[in-house]
Each structure stands twice: as structure tokens, then as C-alpha cells.
Design a protein around this motif. Structure first.
Motif, PDB file in Angstrom:
ATOM      1  N   UNK A 293       0.829  -1.189   0.000  1.00  0.00           N
ATOM      2  CA  UNK A 293       0.000   0.000   0.000  1.00  0.00           C
ATOM      3  C   UNK A 293       0.876   1.256   0.000  1.00  0.00           C
ATOM      4  N   UNK A 294       0.346   2.396  -0.469  1.00  0.00           N
ATOM      5  CA  UNK A 294       1.126   3.647  -0.425  1.00  0.00           C
ATOM      6  C   UNK A 294       1.472   4.018   1.020  1.00  0.00           C
ATOM      7  N   UNK A 295       2.680   4.499   1.218  1.00  0.00           N
ATOM      8  CA  UNK A 295       3.138   4.918   2.540  1.00  0.00           C
ATOM      9  C   UNK A 295       3.702   6.332   2.482  1.00  0.00           C
ATOM     10  N   UNK A 296       3.662   7.005   3.629  1.00  0.00           N
ATOM     11  CA  UNK A 296       4.320   8.293   3.745  1.00  0.00           C
ATOM     12  C   UNK A 296       5.811   8.116   3.958  1.00  0.00           C
ATOM     13  N   UNK A 351       5.225   2.134  -7.276  1.00  0.00           N
ATOM     14  CA  UNK A 351       3.897   1.548  -7.461  1.00  0.00           C
ATOM     15  C   UNK A 351       3.842   0.704  -8.731  1.00  0.00           C
ATOM     16  N   UNK A 352       4.442   1.204  -9.808  1.00  0.00           N
ATOM     17  CA  UNK A 352       4.465   0.466 -11.071  1.00  0.00           C
ATOM     18  C   UNK A 352       5.148  -0.887 -10.908  1.00  0.00           C
ATOM     19  N   UNK A 358       3.407  -8.103  -8.384  1.00  0.00           N
ATOM     20  CA  UNK A 358       2.157  -8.739  -7.947  1.00  0.00           C
ATOM     21  C   UNK A 358       1.462  -9.440  -9.108  1.00  0.00           C
ATOM     22  N   UNK A 359       1.479  -8.795 -10.267  1.00  0.00           N
ATOM     23  CA  UNK A 359       0.850  -9.402 -11.435  1.00  0.00           C
ATOM     24  C   UNK A 359       1.564 -10.687 -11.824  1.00  0.00           C
ATOM     25  N   UNK A 360       2.888 -10.690 -11.731  1.00  0.00           N
ATOM     26  CA  UNK A 360       3.659 -11.898 -12.057  1.00  0.00           C
ATOM     27  C   UNK A 360       3.347 -13.023 -11.068  1.00  0.00           C
ATOM     28  N   UNK A 361       3.234 -12.675  -9.772  1.00  0.00           N
ATOM     29  CA  UNK A 361       2.901 -13.679  -8.752  1.00  0.00           C
ATOM     30  C   UNK A 361       1.503 -14.240  -9.004  1.00  0.00           C
TER      31      UNK A 361
END
Length: 369
Positions: A293-296, A351-352, A358-361
Motif C-alpha cells: 500500500x502507499x506509505x508516507x 507503485x508500477x 504482484x501481477x507476475x505472482x
């Protein structure tokens, strides 16, 4: 030079003696500043008339300067400029004027410290209402010190593009006591009377010492050394080859929605179903979903914490070569510029690559492999 075994031969030359040496290494980790390359050299007409002294505000040039009782002009508006205000006032300058082509942004130490002490949520974000309270107090510091507020604030920007926010109490203390002035303008020439400078608008500034804090060219040495112009956002340029450095500073440095640098991202081969399945798989393996997830940025404007984190990650990759090779493979073509990387782009590239992995997994799982 990369070897057949995946290691590197690094050729070095001693800066003083010129002696050359070749070092064989399993891996190479470079931490060469991206923003600070060679200093920008500036001068103005009529230099021969000036009765005072001129220095650059870095490289220890001002180390032995006698500031006591002198009027000082600091040219520039970045962090180095504000640090030289501090140096001049601490060493007894009668008055210091900071002159910049655009306003810089400086922050009292207590405002900066509070930002590190405030509670954060699970994604390392502080509460927006608290941010507004801190900013209002910060604005009052400028007002109480009699200093002009940064013009970029009127545009909804925290700081000018590619500036950081300097942290200095002395500019505010000096302003309050009439020892420091912030001014916007450009020098046209030295005055014929030798007692200061004339600006482009015809006004003049009296000074006995001029300190030039006029910035730096971008550092492209890593690109020249490696011959590579692209890298992965987790700081790998190639197998066992790391480059960790602070990005160029646009609005993304402090999470601003404004002053972001445009970036073109290639989402080819990424599907929503595969990403969802990938997240499902990593959770089944015991990893927290929040990891993707996005983090600061909990380190603020400092790079120290980030370097420690990146160094530990690089050490883990070095000790797990198969996982490193798999990560590089599934990350796809390196998307991030080695030199021209802006703060707002860093998160986009992360993010990319997370989506690619994730898509590969997910694809692997959906195909039953």
C-alpha cells in the motif's frame, strides 16, 4: 566492469597521487548525491571596484572569514544560503541580507522536530488537522520575525521547485532583532563606489562580504561510470549494483498534490485479476497486505533513515542472489531515470514495479505453477 561471475572490477585513481588500483568486488553500492554536482560559478560586472570580500558558501571557503561587525550579502535562497546566514550571525556579523531570484523556505527547528514526534497511522501518515496547526505556527514565526513569507506559499506550494526546506532558527532570531533581511532580486553589477551591488531593478545593497550560495549542477557521474541511464526504483541498476541517492525535489518531497513532475508509466502486461490474486498469495504466505500500500515518508527531508533502510535491503539481496535475480526479472525494464529522478516520481515508479511483481505472482498462481 562486470565480470562473468556477476561481480565487478572497479578501477580507482587516488585524487592526490594519481596512483591507480583495481578492486574486485562481489557487489558495488554507490551513494553519490544526485542533486549536488559541480558548483554553479557566478560573477558580475565591475568586480574590480568592490572593496570587500567574496566567497562561495561551501567547501569551507568561509571557515576563516572575519564576520565580526561586517554587513554581509548572501546570494541564493536554498539550504546553503540559510546555513551561511547562521554562520555569519554566529560569528558577529552586523547585518545579513539574503538575496534570491526566488524566495526560499526555511523552518524553525521546533517545527521540524515536532513533525518527527507526532503520531502516524499504519501507513506513516500524520493527521491533516495537525499539519494545519503546525503550518499556522510556522507562518506566525515569519510574521513575528518581520521576514517576508515565501512567495510560493501564495501559490499553494510549500517550497520552490528543486529546493529543500532548510531548518534554521538563526534567520528568525536575526529577523526579530533586525539583524537579517530576506529579499528577492538579481544582481546587475558591483557598484562603482565599491561599497556594494546594484540590482536589476536599479536598487542597491550595501555589503562588505558577499557569500555566493548559488547552487549546483546535477550530478551525472554515476550514469557516466556505469553507462546506464535507467534503474529500478528499489535502487538496483543491475545484479549486485546499487545506487542510492536523494531525488530531485519537487512538490512530492512532502506529499504535496501540486508541483509534481509528469511521468509516463508502462502498465503493459498488468491485469487487475492477476494483481488481486498476487495480493491474495502474499497474504497466504504470511506477508502483510499493507506492504504493497502507499506509505508516507517518515524521514522528512533527511536521507539518513532511507539510506539505512536501502542498505539493509541491498545486503539482504546480496545474500539471496536467486531472489534478487527473480525480483529483477519480474520488475521488467528499469523505468526510473538515474539522474533526472524527481521526488513525486519515486512513488509512482515504486507503485508500477509493485504492480508488475504482484501481477507476475498472480499469473503464476492462476496458471497453477
Amino acid at each position: 566492469e562486470k565480470t562473468a561471475s556477476g561481480g565487478y572490477l572497479v578501477k580507482t585513481r587516488h585524487m592526490k597521487t594519481g596512483a591507480e588500483k583495481t578492486i574486485a568486488a562481489k557487489g558495488v553500492s554507490m551513494h553519490v548525491n544526485r542533486r549536488i554536482g559541480k558548483a554553479r560559478k557566478v560573477d558580475w560586472e565591475g568586480r574590480e571596484h568592490f572593496r570587500g570580500e567574496t566567497y562561495y558558501g561551501y567547501g569551507n571557503e568561509v571557515k576563516d572569514v572575519k564576520f565580526w561587525g561586517k554587513t554581509v550579502l548572501v546570494v541564493g535562497a536554498g539550504a546553503f544560503a540559510f546555513e551561511n546566514i547562521r554562520t555569519a550571525l554566529e560569528h558577529g556579523a552586523k547585518h545579513v541580507t539574503l538575496l534570491g531570484r526566488r524566495d526560499g523556505t526555511t523552518c524553525p527547528k521546533w517545527v521540524d522536530m515536532i513533525s518527527f514526534l507526532r503520531p502516524m497511522d499504519k501507513n506513516l501518515m500524520t493527521h491533516k488537522s495537525g499539519n494545519m496547526i503546525s503550518f499556522e505556527c510556522w507562518q506566525n514565526c515569519y510574521k513575528d520575525a518581520g521576514l517576508r513569507t515565501p512567495k510560493c506559499w501564495q501559490e499553494g506550494l510549500l517550497k520552490p521547485n528543486n529546493h529543500t526546506i532548510s531548518v534554521s532558527d538563526l534567520a528568525f532570531i536575526g529577523g526579530y532583532h533586525g539583524l537579517c533581511t530576506l529579499q528577492m532580486g538579481e544582481i546587475k553589477c558591483f557598484r562603482p563606489d565599491g561599497l556594494g551591488v546594484e540590482l536589476q531593478d536599479g536598487s542597491t545593497i550595501d555589503c562588505e562580504i558577499i557569500i555566493k550560495a548559488t547552487g549546483f549542477h546535477l550530478n551525472d557521474e554515476v550514469q557516466k561510470l556505469t553507462g546506464m541511464s535507467k534503474m529500478q526504483p528499489y535502487c538496483l541498476m543491475d545484479f549486485n549494483l546499487q545506487y542510492s541517492a536523494e531525488p530531485l525535489l519537487d512538490g512530492g518531497q512532502f506529499g504535496s498534490a501540486k508541483d509534481k513532475t509528469e511521468v509516463q508509466l508502462d502498465y503493459t502486461g498488468i491485469t487487475e485479476a492477476e494483481v488481486a490474486k498476487g495480493i491474495e498469495v502474499i497474504k497466504e504466505l504470511g506477508f502483510k497486505g499493507s506492504l504493497v500500500e502507499p506509505h508516507g515518508n517518515p524521514f522528512g527531508s533527511g536521507q539518513g533513515g532511507m539510506v539505512v533502510y536501502q542498505a539493509k535491503f541491498y545486503a539482504w539481496l546480496m545474500n539471496h542472489p536467486e531472489e534478487q535475480r527473480a525480483l529483477l526479472k519480474q520488475s521488467g525494464a528499469p523505468p526510473q531515470d538515474v539522474v533526472d529522478l524527481w521526488a513525486s516520481q519515486a512513488g509512482e515508479y515504486h507503485h508500477l514495479v509493485i504492480l508488475r511483481v504482484l501481477s507476475a505472482i498472480g499469473r503464476h498462481a492462476l496458471q497453477g505453477k
